[in-house]
Design a protein around this motif. Structure first.
Motif, short mmCIF file in Angstrom:
data_model
loop_
_atom_site.label_atom_id
_atom_site.label_comp_id
_atom_site.label_asym_id
_atom_site.label_seq_id
_atom_site.Cartn_x
_atom_site.Cartn_y
_atom_site.Cartn_z
N CYS A 1 1.01 -1.80 0.18
CA CYS A 1 -0.16 0.14 0.07
C CYS A 1 1.05 0.89 0.06
O CYS A 1 0.53 1.60 -0.86
N TRP A 2 2.37 0.99 0.40
CA TRP A 2 3.14 2.33 0.55
C TRP A 2 3.65 2.38 -0.41
O TRP A 2 3.96 3.62 -1.08
N VAL A 3 4.43 1.40 -1.28
CA VAL A 3 4.77 1.36 -2.89
C VAL A 3 4.92 1.55 -4.18
O VAL A 3 4.72 2.31 -4.72
N GLU A 4 3.40 1.22 -4.52
CA GLU A 4 2.38 0.78 -4.81
C GLU A 4 1.27 1.79 -5.59
O GLU A 4 0.47 1.85 -4.53
N VAL A 5 0.94 1.41 -6.59
CA VAL A 5 -0.07 2.11 -6.76
C VAL A 5 -2.13 1.16 -6.80
O VAL A 5 -1.65 -0.39 -6.50
N CYS A 6 -2.70 1.39 -5.31
CA CYS A 6 -3.51 0.81 -4.78
C CYS A 6 -4.87 0.93 -4.89
O CYS A 6 -5.25 0.39 -4.86
N ILE A 7 -5.10 2.52 -4.95
CA ILE A 7 -7.00 3.41 -4.92
C ILE A 7 -6.31 4.14 -6.10
O ILE A 7 -5.26 4.90 -6.20
N ASP A 8 -7.69 4.63 -6.30
CA ASP A 8 -7.78 6.03 -7.24
C ASP A 8 -8.00 7.15 -5.98
O ASP A 8 -8.85 6.47 -4.96
N GLY A 9 -8.11 8.57 -6.57
CA GLY A 9 -7.99 10.04 -5.58
C GLY A 9 -9.73 10.20 -6.34
O GLY A 9 -9.86 9.70 -7.70
N SER A 10 -10.70 11.01 -5.96
CA SER A 10 -11.65 11.68 -6.80
C SER A 10 -12.07 12.55 -6.04
O SER A 10 -12.41 12.78 -4.65
N ASP A 11 -11.30 13.90 -7.05
CA ASP A 11 -11.64 15.38 -6.01
C ASP A 11 -12.67 15.96 -5.84
O ASP A 11 -13.45 15.02 -7.51
N ALA A 12 -13.23 16.29 -5.24
CA ALA A 12 -15.17 16.60 -5.46
C ALA A 12 -15.34 17.89 -6.51
O ALA A 12 -16.01 17.96 -6.57
N ARG A 13 -14.62 17.91 -7.00
CA ARG A 13 -14.50 19.04 -8.02
C ARG A 13 -14.14 19.08 -9.10
O ARG A 13 -15.21 19.08 -10.08
N VAL A 14 -14.00 17.70 -9.19
CA VAL A 14 -13.60 16.58 -10.71
C VAL A 14 -15.44 15.78 -10.43
O VAL A 14 -15.93 15.80 -11.46
N VAL A 15 -16.01 15.19 -9.26
CA VAL A 15 -17.02 14.61 -8.77
C VAL A 15 -18.42 15.43 -9.46
O VAL A 15 -18.95 15.53 -10.14
N ALA A 16 -18.07 16.66 -8.83
CA ALA A 16 -19.19 18.17 -9.12
C ALA A 16 -19.61 18.20 -11.45
O ALA A 16 -20.14 17.96 -11.38
N GLU A 17 -18.20 18.13 -11.46
CA GLU A 17 -17.92 19.05 -13.14
C GLU A 17 -18.86 17.85 -13.95
O GLU A 17 -18.96 18.36 -15.13
N GLN A 18 -18.49 15.93 -13.44
CA GLN A 18 -19.04 15.07 -13.77
C GLN A 18 -20.51 14.94 -14.38
O GLN A 18 -20.71 14.67 -14.72
N HIS A 19 -20.98 15.36 -12.62
CA HIS A 19 -22.24 15.24 -12.54
C HIS A 19 -22.94 16.10 -12.98
O HIS A 19 -23.67 16.27 -14.04
N ILE A 20 -21.98 17.86 -13.90
CA ILE A 20 -22.59 18.45 -14.11
C ILE A 20 -22.55 18.23 -15.96
O ILE A 20 -23.89 18.20 -16.91
N CYS A 21 -21.90 18.15 -16.02
CA CYS A 21 -21.47 17.26 -17.63
C CYS A 21 -23.09 16.68 -17.60
O CYS A 21 -23.12 15.90 -19.11
N ALA A 22 -22.89 15.37 -17.44
CA ALA A 22 -23.58 14.23 -17.15
C ALA A 22 -25.20 14.61 -17.60
O ALA A 22 -25.74 14.38 -18.05
N ALA A 23 -25.42 15.68 -16.19
CA ALA A 23 -26.92 16.26 -16.79
C ALA A 23 -27.44 17.09 -17.61
O ALA A 23 -28.30 17.27 -18.03
N THR A 24 -25.92 17.98 -18.35
CA THR A 24 -26.42 18.32 -19.46
C THR A 24 -26.11 17.61 -20.70
O THR A 24 -26.03 18.48 -21.57
N ASN A 25 -26.01 16.97 -20.81
CA ASN A 25 -25.01 16.06 -22.24
C ASN A 25 -27.07 15.29 -22.94
O ASN A 25 -26.79 14.43 -21.67
N ASP A 26 -27.51 15.86 -23.60
CA ASP A 26 -28.72 14.93 -23.64
C ASP A 26 -28.68 13.96 -24.15
O ASP A 26 -29.15 13.05 -24.47
#
Length: 206
Positions: free
Chosen positions: A54-79
């Motif tokens: 867990c210390w030296v290897e890639v074990c998890i992805d990060g999710s910034d709240a700003r990325v999540v919010a923008e993705q929600h907006i894109c999904a909601a406004t894309n017909d």
């Protein structure tokens, strides 16, 4: 609240229930969170915090709240993809990271002494910090911070699970990137530093 009960009928009876952490599991119905809790206990039995992997290897992805919010907006406004049925899209930062890269920078950010070797496989956040509530209150008063309880700012038990998980939890942005061209990305280290600065501005941490 989802931990304390199972959704089951009838739903035409008005009832108010107050739940505390000592409440036992619901005896009827099916609750996914019970299964998840049991699985974690089974998988993590005998493990220690901060495994080398867990210390030296890639074990998890990060999710910034700003990325999540923008993705929600894109999904909601894309017909083309917006629908009542809904669709699943992974909301993750994109670039991978390791905790070995993150923690030395965080130490310097808070003005702490950063040893050459930071890894420790016998360190538990809940054990090391849980009895420091009075110390935190003293720091808050000294630094002129808003009054908060330490557990409101840090989930120590979650950190202990996160850093000893035997499973890698990684996702892909392929659908979001290629299906509707969502291009916003964020370096997880930069994300963490940004939110530290935000919490400082809000007088939540020194």
């Amino acid at each position: 609240m989802k931990h304390y009960f199972s959704l089951r009928g009838p739903f035409d009876v008005k009832e108010v229930s107050i739940y505390v952490e000592k409440c036992s599991r619901a005896s009827e119905g099916y609750n996914f969170y019970y299964v998840l809790e049991d699985l974690l206990k089974e998988r993590l039995a005998g493990k220690v915090a901060w495994t080398r992997e867990c210390w030296v290897e890639v074990c998890i992805d990060g999710s910034d709240a700003r990325v999540v919010a923008e993705q929600h907006i894109c999904a909601a406004t894309n017909d083309e993809i917006s629908s009542r049925d809904g669709q699943a899209f992974n909301a993750i930062n994109g670039p991978s990271f390791t905790w070995k890269e993150i923690w030395p920078v965080l130490g310097k950010k808070f003005g702490a002494e950063v040893p050459k070797e930071m890894f420790s496989n016998d360190f538990w956040f809940a054990t090391a910090i849980n009895d420091k509530k009075k110390v935190w209150q003293e720091i808050a008063v000294k630094e002129g911070l808003l009054h908060t309880e330490m557990e409101d700012l840090a989930n120590l038990g979650f950190l202990d699970i996160l850093f000893r998980s035997p499973m890698k939890m990684l996702g892909t942005r392929g659908k979001a990137d290629h299906r509707f061209g969502f291009t916003m990305r964020c370096q997880t280290l930069e994300s963490i530093l940004y939110w530290i600065d935000s919490m400082r501005e809000e007088k939540l941490i020194p």
